[in-house]
Design an enzyme around this catalytic site. Structure first.
Site, PDB file in Angstrom:
ATOM      1  CE  LYS A 139      -4.098  -2.373   1.673  1.00 20.57           C
ATOM      2  NZ  LYS A 139      -3.752  -3.656   1.789  1.00 20.57           N
TER       3      LYS A 139
HETATM    4  C1  LIG Z   1      -4.332  -4.593   0.962  1.00 19.05           C
HETATM    5  C2  LIG Z   1      -3.508  -5.893   0.981  1.00 19.05           C
HETATM    6  C3  LIG Z   1      -3.759  -6.986   0.087  1.00 19.05           C
HETATM    7  C4  LIG Z   1      -5.181  -6.649  -0.853  1.00 19.05           C
HETATM    8  O1  LIG Z   1      -4.986  -5.708  -1.776  1.00 19.05           O
HETATM    9  P1  LIG Z   1      -6.135  -5.424  -2.478  1.00 19.05           P
HETATM   10  O2  LIG Z   1      -5.710  -4.155  -3.381  1.00 19.05           O
HETATM   11  O3  LIG Z   1      -7.141  -5.095  -1.587  1.00 19.05           O
HETATM   12  O4  LIG Z   1      -6.728  -6.589  -3.567  1.00 19.05           O
HETATM   13  C5  LIG Z   1      -3.205  -7.957  -0.053  1.00 19.05           C
HETATM   14  N1  LIG Z   1      -1.872  -8.140   0.752  1.00 19.05           N
HETATM   15  C6  LIG Z   1      -1.635  -7.153   1.657  1.00 19.05           C
HETATM   16  C7  LIG Z   1      -0.238  -7.528   2.670  1.00 19.05           C
HETATM   17  C8  LIG Z   1      -2.447  -5.865   1.960  1.00 19.05           C
HETATM   18  O5  LIG Z   1      -1.897  -5.179   2.819  1.00 19.05           O
END
Ligand SMILES: *Cc1c(COP(=O)(O)O)cnc(C)c1O
Length: 468
Positions: A115
Site C-alpha cells: 500500500k
Molecule cells: C491490502 C492488502 C492486500 C489486498 O490488496 P487489494 O488491493 O485490496 O486487493 C493483499 N496483501 C496485503 C499485505 C495487503 O496489505
C-alpha cells in the site's frame, strides 16, 4: 482527462476533484473516460522507477497537475523505499507448466506493505492540490493494520492534511501499532478505540454520515476505492514487465487479492497497451472472488480469520470498475446490479459476461496450511523469506498451467517481518525488521485513546485539530 462514475449518475470530473472526492456522489467509483496508450514498453528500459511512474501517470492528470510537480512528487515518494529499484523482481522458480516464475517485491516502502507504493504518492498529491486550492482536509479512517500504518506514514508532515486513524485496542499486531504510534508528527493521530475493527469502521462511517461535522472539519478518506491509488499501482506492472521479459512479449501476473484494487491495476495496464497475458486472482479461504470467476455468482459468506488478514474481506469493492467495463460502461445497469447485491447478498452475471472475464482472468485459492508449505519451500529453495499474503500469490502462480513461454510474475504484498509469527511458525526462522525499522521497538509511542461513540470521536478530532 475527464472521469466518469461506474453508476452513471454523477457529473464528469477532472483528476483533482476525483482525487479529493474518493467515492462518486451516486455511490459509484470513478474511472477515466478513455484509456491512454503507453509507448512500447522497451522505451522505458533503463529509466529509474520514479521517472517511469511520472510518464505512466502523466496522461491521467493531464491539464490538472504540471509535469514538473508530478516528477518531483514521484521522486520524493519513491525515495522513501529502501532500494533504488523501488519494486525489485527476483526469480523464485517455475510454474506447473514450466514458465519462469518471479516475485515482484512491493514491500520495500516505509511500512512494509504494498500500500506504500500508492499511498506515498497519493498523500503528496493531496497536499499539492490542497495547496493550490488553499484548502485543508482531515482524513479519518479505520484500520485493521496495514492501511492505517501506510496512510499515517504517507501523510506525516504534510502541510494541508491532518490524519486520524482509529484502530481496535489490542487487536493490531505490535509492529502495526508501533508503525502508527511512533510517527512523531503533529498532524498524525493513531487513536486506540475499545472494540473490534468493525466498530472502528462503523464510527468512521457515522462521522462521514454527520454532514455538519463532515463540513466543519472537511473530512476526507484515502481508502482503496480512490482512483489515484489504482493509477499509482499501474506503474509496477510496467517495471515488472521490463524485468520479467527483457526481450519483450507477454507476461502473466498472479495477485493476492482483497479489494481487487491491485489486480485491477494490472487490467488497466493491459488496457493501456502493456502486453499482459493472464491475470490470476489469488484468494485465501475468503474466496468470494475465486467463486465469482468460477461460477459467475458473487455471494457474501462469513469472513474466516486467516494468517493473511489483509485479504480477509467479504466484498471486493473495486470489482465494480471491471463490471462497468464488461457491461459496456452501462452505469444504470451497474447501479441495478449493485442494488440487488446489497439487498440479496448475492448477484449473478450472464454467461457471456463471465466468458468475457474468463478470457482474461484465472483464479486460485490457497489455504493457511498450503501457504505455510509455500513459505517453507521458497525459503528452502531460494533462501528468501516471504509473508503469508505473498505466499498465497506464489502458491497460486506455481499451480498455474498457462503458456510455458510466458513468464509469470507473482506480486509480493507484505514484508515477512510484518507477519513474523506466521513466518516463524512455517519455517522456524523469525524474519528481522529491515534497517530503517530496526529500532521500531525502542521508539517512543504516542497513542491517543477515545471511547467508541460518535460524540467521543468527533470531540477527539476537534481537539486534535485545535491543538495543531
Ligand atoms: C491490502 C492488502 C492486500 C489486498 O490488496 P487489494 O488491493 O485490496 O486487493 C493483499 N496483501 C496485503 C499485505 C495487503 O496489505
Amino acid at each position: 482527462m475527464k472521469y466518469v462514475s461506474t453508476r452513471g449518475a454523477s457529473p464528469e470530473l477532472g483528476f483533482c476533484d476525483v482525487l479529493l472526492a474518493g467515492l462518486a456522489p451516486d455511490g459509484g467509483l470513478y474511472l477515466p473516460k478513455e484509456w491512454p496508450q503507453l509507448p512500447p514498453v522497451h522505451e522505458f528500459r533503463g529509466m529509474p522507477y520514479a521517472e517511469i511512474a511520472a510518464a505512466v501517470i502523466a496522461p491521467f492528470v493531464e491539464g490538472e497537475i504540471g509535469t514538473h510537480a508530478l516528477a518531483r512528487m514521484c521522486a520524493d515518494s519513491y525515495a522513501t523505499f529502501d532500494t533504488p529499484e523501488v519494486c525489485p523482481v527476483v526469480p523464485v522458480g517455475r510454474t506447473a507448466s514450466g514458465a519462469p516464475l518471479s516475485l515482484l517485491e512491493l514491500y520495500r516502502g516505509p511500512t512494509l506493505a504494498f500500500k506504500d507504493v500508492a499511498l506515498q504518492l497519493v498523500g503528496r498529491l493531496f497536499d499539492h492540490v490542497l495547496e493550490e486550492r488553499d484548502e485543508r482536509v482531515c482524513i479519518l479512517g479505520a484500520t485493521s493494520g496495514d492501511t492505517g500504518s501506510a496512510a499515517i506514514d504517507a501523510c506525516r508532515d504534510l502541510h494541508r492534511v491532518d490524519i486520524f486513524i482509529l484502530f481496535p485496542d489490542g487487536r493490531v499486531s505490535d509492529v502495526q501499532r508501533r508503525q502508527m504510534s511512533t510517527v512523531n508528527s503533529a498532524n498524525a493521530h493513531a487513536v486506540s478505540v475499545p472494540g473490534t475493527f468493525d466498530d472502528c469502521q462503523d464510527l468512521v462511517k457515522a462521522a462521514f454520515g454527520d454532514t455538519a461535522f463532515r463540513d466543519e472539519v472537511a473530512l476526507s478518506a484515502v481508502n482503496s476505492i480512490n482512483w489515484a491509488r489504482v493509477m499509482a499501482q499501474v506503474v509496477y506492472y510496467v517495471t515488472a514487465h521490463l524485468a520479467a521479459a527483457p526481450h519483450g512479449g507477454p507476461v502473466s501476473y498472479t495477485v493476492p487479492t482483497g479489494n481487487f484494487g491491485n489486480v485491477l491495476a494490472g487490467w488497466v495496464a493491459k488496457q493501456m497497451g502493456l502486453p499482459v497475458d493472464r491475470l490470476v486472482v489469488a484468494s485465501n479461504r475468503n474466496d468470494i472472488l475465486t467463486r465469482f470467476f468460477t461460477t459467475g455468482t458473487m455471494e457474501i459468506t462469513d469472513v474466516v480469520p486467516t494468517t493473511s488478514p489483509s485479504m480477509d474481506i467479504q466484498v471486493s469493492s473495486n470489482l465494480e470498475r471491471l463490471l462497468f467495463e464488461s457491461m459496456g460502461r452501462d452505469g444504470a445497469a451497474v447501479a441495478r446490479m449493485m442494488a440487488d447485491f446489497r439487498t440479496d447478498g448475492t448477484v449473478s452475471v450472464p454467461t457471456e459476461l463471465l466468458d468475457g472475464l474468463r478470457a482474461e482472468f484465472d483464479c486460485g485459492r490457497v489455504s493457511d496450511a498450503q501457504a505455510a508449505r509455500v513459505i517453507k519451500r521458497v525459503y528452502e529453495s531460494t533462501g528468501l523469506l516471504v509473508d503469508p499474503h505473498t505466499a498465497i500469490g506464489i502458491g497460486v502462480a506455481e499451480e498455474h498451467g498457462g503458456d510455458p513461454s510466458v513468464p509469470m510474475v507473482a506480486l509480493g504484498t507484505a514484508h515477512p517481518a510484518k507477519f513474523p509469527d506466521a513466518v516463524e511458525a512455517a519455517v522456524g526462522v523469525r524474519p528481522p525488521l529491515p534497517a530503517h525499522l530496526s529500532d521500531l521497538f525502542e521508539r517512543t509511542e504516542r497513542i491517543e485513546h477515545c471511547d467508541a461513540t460518535l460524540d467521543a470521536v468527533e470531540a477527539h478530532v476537534r481537539a486534535g485539530l485545535a491543538a495543531r
